[in-house]
Design a protein around this motif. Structure first.
Motif, PDB file in Angstrom:
ATOM      1  N   PHE A   1     -52.869 -18.054  30.830  1.00 27.39           N
ATOM      2  CA  PHE A   1     -52.153 -17.739  29.596  1.00 27.39           C
ATOM      3  C   PHE A   1     -51.066 -16.710  29.858  1.00 27.39           C
ATOM      4  CE2 PHE A   1     -51.686 -15.046  25.818  1.00 27.39           C
ATOM      5  CZ  PHE A   1     -51.180 -15.987  24.937  1.00 27.39           C
ATOM      6  N   ILE A   2     -51.374 -15.716  30.671  1.00 31.00           N
ATOM      7  CA  ILE A   2     -50.375 -14.702  31.013  1.00 31.00           C
ATOM      8  C   ILE A   2     -49.225 -15.335  31.785  1.00 31.00           C
ATOM      9  CG2 ILE A   2     -49.993 -12.589  32.347  1.00 31.00           C
ATOM     10  CD1 ILE A   2     -52.906 -11.827  31.601  1.00 31.00           C
ATOM     11  N   ALA A   3     -49.539 -16.278  32.688  1.00 30.50           N
ATOM     12  CA  ALA A   3     -48.490 -16.980  33.426  1.00 30.50           C
ATOM     13  C   ALA A   3     -47.619 -17.806  32.487  1.00 30.50           C
ATOM     14  CB  ALA A   3     -49.121 -17.881  34.487  1.00 30.50           C
ATOM     15  N   ALA A   4     -48.224 -18.439  31.502  1.00 28.85           N
ATOM     16  CA  ALA A   4     -47.457 -19.215  30.536  1.00 28.85           C
ATOM     17  C   ALA A   4     -46.557 -18.308  29.700  1.00 28.85           C
ATOM     18  CB  ALA A   4     -48.395 -20.006  29.630  1.00 28.85           C
ATOM     19  N   LEU A   5     -47.050 -17.141  29.347  1.00 29.83           N
ATOM     20  CA  LEU A   5     -46.248 -16.195  28.576  1.00 29.83           C
ATOM     21  C   LEU A   5     -45.044 -15.718  29.383  1.00 29.83           C
ATOM     22  CD1 LEU A   5     -46.069 -14.571  25.928  1.00 29.83           C
ATOM     23  CD2 LEU A   5     -47.379 -12.784  27.068  1.00 29.83           C
ATOM     24  N   ILE A   6     -45.266 -15.405  30.647  1.00 32.41           N
ATOM     25  CA  ILE A   6     -44.158 -14.988  31.513  1.00 32.41           C
ATOM     26  C   ILE A   6     -43.162 -16.125  31.684  1.00 32.41           C
ATOM     27  CG2 ILE A   6     -43.571 -14.300  33.869  1.00 32.41           C
ATOM     28  CD1 ILE A   6     -46.243 -12.741  33.898  1.00 32.41           C
ATOM     29  N   ALA A   7     -43.667 -17.349  31.875  1.00 33.62           N
ATOM     30  CA  ALA A   7     -42.777 -18.507  32.015  1.00 33.62           C
ATOM     31  C   ALA A   7     -41.965 -18.727  30.744  1.00 33.62           C
ATOM     32  CB  ALA A   7     -43.588 -19.753  32.350  1.00 33.62           C
ATOM     33  N   PHE A   8     -42.592 -18.556  29.599  1.00 32.75           N
ATOM     34  CA  PHE A   8     -41.874 -18.732  28.341  1.00 32.75           C
ATOM     35  C   PHE A   8     -40.768 -17.687  28.193  1.00 32.75           C
ATOM     36  CE2 PHE A   8     -41.328 -17.703  23.824  1.00 32.75           C
ATOM     37  CZ  PHE A   8     -40.806 -18.917  23.397  1.00 32.75           C
TER      38      PHE A   8
ATOM     39  N   HIS B   1     -33.560 -21.997  28.710  1.00 27.70           N
ATOM     40  CA  HIS B   1     -33.349 -23.216  29.489  1.00 27.70           C
ATOM     41  C   HIS B   1     -33.528 -24.432  28.585  1.00 27.70           C
ATOM     42  CE1 HIS B   1     -33.977 -26.269  32.616  1.00 27.70           C
ATOM     43  NE2 HIS B   1     -33.280 -25.451  33.387  1.00 27.70           N
ATOM     44  N   LYS B   2     -32.748 -25.483  28.871  1.00 34.03           N
ATOM     45  CA  LYS B   2     -32.770 -26.661  28.007  1.00 34.03           C
ATOM     46  C   LYS B   2     -34.133 -27.343  27.985  1.00 34.03           C
ATOM     47  CE  LYS B   2     -30.202 -30.893  27.143  1.00 34.03           C
ATOM     48  NZ  LYS B   2     -29.102 -31.752  27.597  1.00 34.03           N
ATOM     49  N   PHE B   3     -34.703 -27.599  29.148  1.00 37.62           N
ATOM     50  CA  PHE B   3     -36.000 -28.261  29.221  1.00 37.62           C
ATOM     51  C   PHE B   3     -37.122 -27.329  29.684  1.00 37.62           C
ATOM     52  CE2 PHE B   3     -32.935 -31.717  30.032  1.00 37.62           C
ATOM     53  CZ  PHE B   3     -33.187 -32.451  28.890  1.00 37.62           C
ATOM     54  N   GLY B   4     -36.781 -26.272  30.393  1.00 37.46           N
ATOM     55  CA  GLY B   4     -37.775 -25.369  30.960  1.00 37.46           C
ATOM     56  C   GLY B   4     -38.591 -24.611  29.931  1.00 37.46           C
ATOM     57  N   LYS B   5     -38.076 -24.488  28.727  1.00 39.66           N
ATOM     58  CA  LYS B   5     -38.819 -23.747  27.707  1.00 39.66           C
ATOM     59  C   LYS B   5     -40.077 -24.477  27.262  1.00 39.66           C
ATOM     60  CE  LYS B   5     -35.616 -25.410  24.223  1.00 39.66           C
ATOM     61  NZ  LYS B   5     -34.534 -25.004  23.350  1.00 39.66           N
ATOM     62  N   PHE B   6     -40.206 -25.772  27.609  1.00 37.97           N
ATOM     63  CA  PHE B   6     -41.390 -26.538  27.242  1.00 37.97           C
ATOM     64  C   PHE B   6     -42.476 -26.520  28.315  1.00 37.97           C
ATOM     65  CE2 PHE B   6     -37.844 -28.567  24.937  1.00 37.97           C
ATOM     66  CZ  PHE B   6     -38.236 -28.212  23.655  1.00 37.97           C
ATOM     67  N   PHE B   7     -42.176 -26.031  29.501  1.00 36.09           N
ATOM     68  CA  PHE B   7     -43.164 -25.990  30.579  1.00 36.09           C
ATOM     69  C   PHE B   7     -44.363 -25.089  30.285  1.00 36.09           C
ATOM     70  CE2 PHE B   7     -39.679 -27.323  33.714  1.00 36.09           C
ATOM     71  CZ  PHE B   7     -39.971 -28.656  33.509  1.00 36.09           C
ATOM     72  N   PRO B   8     -44.176 -23.951  29.611  1.00 32.29           N
ATOM     73  CA  PRO B   8     -45.364 -23.138  29.282  1.00 32.29           C
ATOM     74  C   PRO B   8     -46.391 -23.881  28.425  1.00 32.29           C
ATOM     75  CG  PRO B   8     -43.397 -21.827  29.021  1.00 32.29           C
ATOM     76  CD  PRO B   8     -42.949 -23.218  29.295  1.00 32.29           C
TER      77      PRO B   8
END
Length: 128
Positions: free
Chosen positions: A47-54, A60-67
């Motif tokens: 979850f912390i990794a997803a928060l950092i990724a977000f 980013h156009k598509f990268g914001k959906f990776f989290p």
């Protein structure tokens, strides 16, 4: 204590305030809850990794959906594997007519998380 047909509350499960479990549903429920919450405890790192990724990919156009994918992969596989393996464990106990102590449910549930974490960290399945 509650009747054998009632599902126990979370506090009853977590404080191990139960006699031996003789019902398949109770066995499955106790093992599954321990597996679920120990898995949630372990996956808080994800979850912390997803928060950092977000936070880093929010523009980013598509990268914001990776989290979202990171969170889904941290929740869905442990839940589905926990449901199935807890049912198998409860089925073995029930078919052997062996009552399960609540402490054994704790060991089985946390053990499922430990085994899945070991397999995930060592990447054993990726070598097959």
């Amino acid at each position: 204590m509650s009747k054998s047909s009632d599902i126990d509350s979370f506090s009853t499960v977590f404080w191990l305030q139960q006699d031996a479990l003789n019902n398949f549903t109770k066995m499955w429920y106790h093992v599954f809850l321990w597996a679920l919450f120990s898995s949630i405890f372990v996956h808080t790192v994800r979850f912390i990794a997803a928060l950092i990724a977000f936070l880093t990919l929010r523009k980013h156009k598509f990268g914001k959906f990776f989290p979202i994918l990171i969170l889904l992969m941290g929740v869905l596989p442990p839940i589905t594997s926990g449901i199935v393996s807890s049912a198998v464990i409860a089925f073995v106990y029930k078919s052997a007519t062996y009552p399960m102590e609540p402490l054994y449910a704790l060991f089985w549930g946390v053990g499922q998380t430990v085994v899945s974490a070991c397999i995930g960290f060592t990447r054993i399945l990726a070598t097959l």
